[in-house]
Design a protein around this motif. Structure first.
Motif, PDB file in Angstrom:
ATOM      1  N   ALA A 306       4.274  -8.402   0.945  1.00 28.41           N
ATOM      2  CA  ALA A 306       3.287  -7.491   0.360  1.00 28.41           C
ATOM      3  C   ALA A 306       1.889  -7.720   0.927  1.00 28.41           C
ATOM      4  O   ALA A 306       1.043  -6.838   0.865  1.00 28.41           O
ATOM      5  N   ASN A 307       1.633  -8.928   1.504  1.00 29.27           N
ATOM      6  CA  ASN A 307       0.299  -9.204   2.041  1.00 29.27           C
ATOM      7  C   ASN A 307       0.116  -8.729   3.463  1.00 29.27           C
ATOM      8  O   ASN A 307      -0.965  -8.798   4.005  1.00 29.27           O
ATOM      9  N   MET A 308       1.243  -8.317   4.117  1.00 25.68           N
ATOM     10  CA  MET A 308       1.130  -7.960   5.530  1.00 25.68           C
ATOM     11  C   MET A 308       0.547  -6.561   5.672  1.00 25.68           C
ATOM     12  O   MET A 308       0.627  -5.750   4.754  1.00 25.68           O
ATOM     13  N   PRO A 309       0.001  -6.265   6.864  1.00 24.61           N
ATOM     14  CA  PRO A 309      -0.438  -4.892   7.119  1.00 24.61           C
ATOM     15  C   PRO A 309       0.771  -3.938   7.069  1.00 24.61           C
ATOM     16  O   PRO A 309       1.895  -4.363   7.355  1.00 24.61           O
ATOM     17  N   LEU A 312       3.439  -3.914   9.883  1.00 24.99           N
ATOM     18  CA  LEU A 312       4.351  -5.056   9.892  1.00 24.99           C
ATOM     19  C   LEU A 312       5.325  -4.955   8.725  1.00 24.99           C
ATOM     20  O   LEU A 312       6.487  -5.331   8.837  1.00 24.99           O
TER      21      LEU A 312
END
Lengths: 368, 383
Positions: A306-309, A312
């Motif tokens: 969930a933190n990735m761009p 990605l």
């Protein structure tokens, strides 16, 4: 069927002949469980801290004490001057430095809002960010306490937290089911691809092809042994996690084992696929290793998806490890049912069967 | 030199670092965002809605569902629709000004312990800006890293029960060596350490084991080549290759990602060589233990790759690890190399700060090479 059985027996004989093999198959999950299970905490704790207190007043000592008593900071040194403080940062003996200016307490009482400086070693950008936040939070709490003490009201009540599923917040509970998925991916994809390519390198694969063995028998004989090893590896690693690391097993073991077979189909598909376009073991190793690394980073095993761009995040959708990691974590920790996991299961199944089918088709083409 | 004859492997060898810098650079983000938050507002007063909006506008939480009883709250978390559920009890708004205000409740999904503790700290920080504190005239200090919206009204209401018209003191933060906190600045040196370890240890061990597997090793042994010459001949090409890859990564990192190269480049090259020596020695040692390439690969993976990624301080801070694991990290060459590399590149540290790290590296390398040469001789005698 007889042919397949004898091929399987051959494969196991080859594995048994290598004494180290068994040690690796058993040793690898043990090492990974112990090391990864306890070392992989992205929690920043015990930050090496240095404090220069130029004020030496009761208030400045209270602030120093608040750092000493916090688990997040290890106050290791009290340099006398800001210059000495900077040397500590430079040499790496401190990653956070606090400076309380001269006349601090006096200026607080005069309502002049003096400044406390926080110096951060930014080399490790993540830890630096977190360290700065922690230090600022701690100081903010001290500042709030000063105001609360000065007023006559009592502070508002603490919120009540209720933590579900892992009340002690131990990161190994989350890591260990993931490690099971990762170990199995590595062992099965490496062994299946390498063992096929090795036979090709040595020339025994061609020998097998000119015998009346059919292509599918050959394939089955090559893949089933690693399927069995992978399956045992899952059971073994899980057992180890439950017994040694007291991971709770909340869900249905039958469901998990059934889904493991689909997962193994995927990982073996990867191995088989790689073996169809490489010709030496070194090449195979590179490709398999590259895939494993990619799968590892993009699975949510270490770094939350969930933190990735967004871009990605989309790429992770084609990563079989991503689905199995969610499945195994949810079943082990939360007792999820097949109904809860339907999206993951269907995605993994579609991905796995497509991958496997393509690999088999390519393999057959090469054999002919 | 077999590897030059294999263009596919070479391409991967140079492509991999670039892909890894990008993946690591973007995928690794420890700050948790977009946390799914279920909201159970049993109060429905202006005060409770104000609290809810503080959560939703914090930039960290996204509203996911409105459970209305404990069963639904639990279900939302079990089905992973939400990672946390905020419960505002009936009477929250009414009791705010009383002596005994009612506390809010938070359900948190603890299965991912790291995320859970981050959520807890966010919740505390947001509650510190809530009405109950503002009513006392207590202002949160602006916290770096957390967006706590300070509206004008916040600053006006501080007229105070506590007697302070401004926060008692303020904070000034200064970040050294990497002022913009760019993750590429710490990932590029880490990648150099990891990829070098991989190329040297993995490729050397594979190269020797391959000759063992195909039987050409025995041929070399019966030829009049001496053990020392044999090892040097096997090891030198990979040393050169690894050095090249290191220069390549550093150049890409410097030109494309703007990673600074502050320190003395000669010092960098010298420590690089010591590190390569360590890695090669490890590869040799593996090759004396295993007999097949697939095993060599798995061994190299578990003994070099994994420790260099996990136990070196590359991503996971060593000081947060349990004491026993911290002791193990002293055996990991990448740990020393990494602090030397980061020191030289980002901090312009000189030999005075780094000599003991380099010395330990040299020591580890010497021990490894001695053990592997001894084992190597033994195999030769057996043949």
């Amino acid at each position: 069927m007889k042919v397949v059985l004898s091929l399987i027996a051959k494969e196991f004989r080859q594995i048994r002949r290598e004494k180290m093999m068994l040690r690796v198959i058993i040793g690898m999950p043990v090492i990974m469980l112990i090391v990864l299970g306890s070392a992989l905490t992205t929690d920043v704790q015990h930050l090496a801290t240095a404090i220069t207190d130029l004020d030496q007043s009761p208030l400045s000592r209270t602030i120093t004490e608040s750092f000493v008593h916090s688990e997040l900071f290890d106050v290791l040194q009290y340099p006398a001057t800001p210059d000495a403080l900077e040397t500590a940062l430079q040499s790496g003996t401190a990653s956070v430095a606090i400076i309380i200016p001269r006349g601090f307490a006096r200026r607080v009482s005069r309502n002049e809002s003096p400044e406390i400086a926080i110096w951060i070693d930014g080399v490790d950008s993540n830890a630096g960010l977190i360290a700065g936040g922690y230090a600022a939070n701690l100081l903010a709490r001290t500042s709030r306490d000063i105001m609360v003490n000065a007023s006559s009201q009592s502070p508002p009540p603490e919120p009540r937290f209720k933590i579900l599923y892992n009340p002690e917040l131990e990161s190994r509970m989350y890591m260990i089911p993931g490690i099971v998925a990762v170990v199995v991916l590595m062992i099965t994809s490496v062994f299946s691809s390498m063992s096929i390519v090795r036979e090709r390198e040595v020339g025994t694969l061609e020998q097998l092809m000119v015998t009346p063995i059919k292509a599918w028998e050959l394939l089955l004989g090559k893949l089933l042994p690693f399927m069995i090893i992978g399956f045992l590896e899952i059971v073994f690693t899980l057992l180890l996690g439950v017994v040694l690391f007291s991971v709770p097993f909340e869900g249905s073991i039958v469901l998990l084992l059934a889904l493991s077979i689909i997962y193994l189909l995927t990982t073996l598909g990867v191995g088989l696929f790689v073996s169809t376009f490489t010709s030496t073991q070194q090449q195979t190793m590179f490709f398999t290793w590259f895939f494993n690394l990619f799968a590892l980073i993009m699975s949510g095993f270490l770094f939350p998806i969930a933190n990735m761009p967004i871009l990605l995040q989309r790429i992770t959708l084609v990563n079989p490890l991503r689905y199995f990691i969610t499945i195994i974590r949810e079943i082990v920790l939360k007792g999820a049912t097949w109904h809860d996991l339907l999206p993951q299961i269907s995605a993994m199944f579609a991905l796995g069967s497509a991958l496997f089918l393509i690999a088999v088709l390519r393999f057959n083409k090469r054999v002919e | 030199m077999h590897i030059l004859r294999d263009p596919r492997s070479l391409i991967i060898l140079f492509l991999m670092p670039v892909v890894m810098v990008f993946l690591y650079g973007y995928a690794i983000s420890m700050d948790v965002k977009n946390i799914g938050l279920g909201i159970w507002d049993a109060d429905q007063t202006p005060e409770s809605r104000d609290l809810v909006s503080r959560f939703v506008h914090s930039g960290y939480f996204i509203e996911k569902g409105r459970p209305a009883n404990p069963q639904q709250a639990n279900d939302a978390i079990r089905k992973r629709q939400a990672s946390a559920v905020l419960f505002i009890p009936n009477g929250y708004g009414r009791d705010l000004s009383s002596q005994n205000p009612s506390p809010v409740g938070i359900w948190v999904d603890g299965s991912d312990a790291n995320t859970a503790s981050v959520i807890i700290s966010y919740v505390r920080a947001i509650l510190a800006t809530s009405a109950s504190y503002r009513r006392m005239g207590i202002l949160p200090m602006p916290t770096p890293g957390l967006e706590t919206s300070h509206s004008e009204e916040d600053w006006q209401t501080r007229a105070s029960a506590s007697g302070y018209s401004i926060a008692p003191f303020s904070i000034r933060q200064k970040v050294f060596y990497n002022p913009e906190l760019k993750s590429s600045h710490f990932i590029v040196p880490g990648l150099v350490a990891i990829l070098l370890m991989m190329i040297c240890a993995m490729l050397t061990s594979l190269a020797i084991v391959r000759e063992k597997e195909s039987g050409t090793f025995e041929q070399l042994l019966v030829s009049p080549i001496r053990a020392r010459e044999l090892i040097i001949g096997k090891v030198l090409p990979y040393l050169a290759l690894a050095f090249l890859v290191a220069v390549f990564i550093l150049t890409v990192g410097h030109l494309h990602f703007g990673v600074p190269l502050m320190g003395n480049l000669w010092l960098l090259a010298a420590t690089l060589l010591i590190y390569l020596f360590c890695a090669l020695a490890l590869g040799l040692l593996i090759s004396t233990i295993v007999a097949s390439q697939r095993l060599a690969m798995l061994m190299a993976f578990t003994t070099t790759m994994l420790p260099s990624v996990i136990l070196s301080g590359f991503i996971f801070p060593i000081r947060s690890m349990p004491f026993l694991i911290q002791l193990i990290t002293f055996l990991v060459p990448a740990r020393y190399f990494l602090s030397v590399l980061r020191g030289i590149m980002l901090k312009d540290s000189g030999l005075a700060f780094l000599w003991h790290q380099a010395l330990v590296l040299l020591l580890i390398g010497t021990v490894l090479i001695t053990v592997s040469v001894l084992r190597f001789r033994k195999t030769m005698v057996h043949l």
